[in-house]
Design an enzyme around this catalytic site. Sequence first.
Site, PDB file in Angstrom:
ATOM      1  N   ASP A   1       8.073 -90.228 -44.594  1.00  0.00           N
ATOM      2  CA  ASP A   1       8.000 -91.487 -45.333  1.00  0.00           C
ATOM      3  C   ASP A   1       8.599 -92.548 -44.421  1.00  0.00           C
ATOM      4  O   ASP A   1       9.236 -92.231 -43.414  1.00  0.00           O
ATOM      5  CB  ASP A   1       8.773 -91.389 -46.653  1.00  0.00           C
ATOM      6  CG  ASP A   1       8.249 -92.361 -47.700  1.00  0.00           C
ATOM      7  OD1 ASP A   1       7.593 -91.901 -48.660  1.00  0.00           O
ATOM      8  OD2 ASP A   1       8.483 -93.578 -47.566  1.00  0.00           O
TER       9      ASP A   1
ATOM     10  N   LEU B   1       3.241 -95.974 -41.360  1.00  0.00           N
ATOM     11  CA  LEU B   1       1.795 -95.930 -41.185  1.00  0.00           C
ATOM     12  C   LEU B   1       1.268 -97.075 -40.329  1.00  0.00           C
ATOM     13  O   LEU B   1       0.233 -96.931 -39.672  1.00  0.00           O
ATOM     14  CB  LEU B   1       1.107 -95.970 -42.560  1.00  0.00           C
ATOM     15  CG  LEU B   1       1.165 -94.716 -43.417  1.00  0.00           C
ATOM     16  CD1 LEU B   1       0.826 -95.051 -44.868  1.00  0.00           C
ATOM     17  CD2 LEU B   1       0.211 -93.659 -42.873  1.00  0.00           C
TER      18      LEU B   1
ATOM     19  N   GLY C   1       0.951 -91.326 -48.790  1.00  0.00           N
ATOM     20  CA  GLY C   1       1.652 -92.527 -48.373  1.00  0.00           C
ATOM     21  C   GLY C   1       0.830 -93.783 -48.568  1.00  0.00           C
ATOM     22  O   GLY C   1      -0.336 -93.747 -48.951  1.00  0.00           O
TER      23      GLY C   1
ATOM     24  N   SER D   1       0.864 -97.982 -53.233  1.00  0.00           N
ATOM     25  CA  SER D   1       0.404 -97.155 -54.350  1.00  0.00           C
ATOM     26  C   SER D   1      -0.027 -97.951 -55.574  1.00  0.00           C
ATOM     27  O   SER D   1      -0.515 -97.371 -56.552  1.00  0.00           O
ATOM     28  CB  SER D   1       1.513 -96.179 -54.756  1.00  0.00           C
ATOM     29  OG  SER D   1       2.659 -96.881 -55.208  1.00  0.00           O
TER      30      SER D   1
ATOM     31  N   TYR E   1      -6.023-103.443 -53.890  1.00  0.00           N
ATOM     32  CA  TYR E   1      -5.695-102.020 -53.772  1.00  0.00           C
ATOM     33  C   TYR E   1      -6.955-101.161 -53.830  1.00  0.00           C
ATOM     34  O   TYR E   1      -7.165-100.285 -52.990  1.00  0.00           O
ATOM     35  CB  TYR E   1      -4.724-101.652 -54.896  1.00  0.00           C
ATOM     36  CG  TYR E   1      -4.440-100.186 -55.037  1.00  0.00           C
ATOM     37  CD1 TYR E   1      -3.636 -99.524 -54.119  1.00  0.00           C
ATOM     38  CD2 TYR E   1      -4.944 -99.457 -56.121  1.00  0.00           C
ATOM     39  CE1 TYR E   1      -3.354 -98.170 -54.269  1.00  0.00           C
ATOM     40  CE2 TYR E   1      -4.677 -98.118 -56.267  1.00  0.00           C
ATOM     41  CZ  TYR E   1      -3.876 -97.480 -55.336  1.00  0.00           C
ATOM     42  OH  TYR E   1      -3.598 -96.145 -55.478  1.00  0.00           O
TER      43      TYR E   1
ATOM     44  N   LYS F   1      -8.921 -98.643 -50.964  1.00  0.00           N
ATOM     45  CA  LYS F   1      -9.283 -97.241 -51.159  1.00  0.00           C
ATOM     46  C   LYS F   1     -10.771 -97.006 -50.871  1.00  0.00           C
ATOM     47  O   LYS F   1     -11.157 -95.929 -50.405  1.00  0.00           O
ATOM     48  CB  LYS F   1      -8.926 -96.798 -52.571  1.00  0.00           C
ATOM     49  CG  LYS F   1      -7.425 -96.838 -52.884  1.00  0.00           C
ATOM     50  CD  LYS F   1      -6.638 -95.893 -52.009  1.00  0.00           C
ATOM     51  CE  LYS F   1      -5.168 -95.840 -52.413  1.00  0.00           C
ATOM     52  NZ  LYS F   1      -4.390 -94.858 -51.647  1.00  0.00           N
TER      53      LYS F   1
END
Length: 270
Positions: free
Chosen positions: A37, A55, A75, A78, A139, A143
Amino acid sequence: MSAFKYQNILLTGAAGALGEQLRETLSKSCETLTVSDRTSLNKKFENEKIVQADLSSLEEMINLTKNIDCVVHMGGQSIEGSWDNVLNSNITGMYNLYEGCRKNNVKRVIWASSVHTVGFYPRSEVLDSKAKPRPDSNYGLSKVFGESLAQYYWDKYKLETVSVRIYSCLAEPKDHRILSTWLSYDDLRSLIVACIKTANVEHSIIFGVSNNDSVLIDNKYAKHIGYIPRDNGEDYRVKVETKDGFVDSNDPLVKTHGGYFASAGHFDDS
């Protein structure tokens, strides 16, 4: 021959809610579990290796994925957020992770995609994985990018991926929408294990929901994964309706697959 399909598994986002739920199960599924993390972590299981990494750094992702066979990627950003945060965590970060996997010959990635890739579909429409994307947010858009990236890396580099479109993964349903979208923690664990054990996934998309009576999705194109959910959001209907009463069908909470993500304004305007 080892009892493990993959000797070395990497779990990203291990400090998050879902990462935390997966650590013990994954530690039993491999010889070495690397947990990572961007925040610091404490070792919980004997075969864990702790690595702090971000990341957004390609160099850190290349180093993180060395000697890894399979990545379980929880990760990134979210929830809905600013474009800059989503871009760094879920778009640049996803690319960096996949480049690390490509350069280090990682065999498989299992990652947390989302309902919000298809959030604008009405609840009256039962979706399968071939429905075209209709993202409902920054978000959700990130994705969709992640799923496209996974397909590209399978087609061009033969890096396998399971994109798990998680709906609502919580200890229990907390509102009317989640009676249909619930994924229990136990079912999350069994889903990820199924994604690890399946012989051949290429790039598969599977919806992450429990065995709810109220059905919004059809996993007919992911039956090869062998995921069999056990829990049912219906067990909590009386509790939810006692707390909240009944909900109008035009309430944005239950009008679309994405709920309030679809009805909210643009995040950066706020």
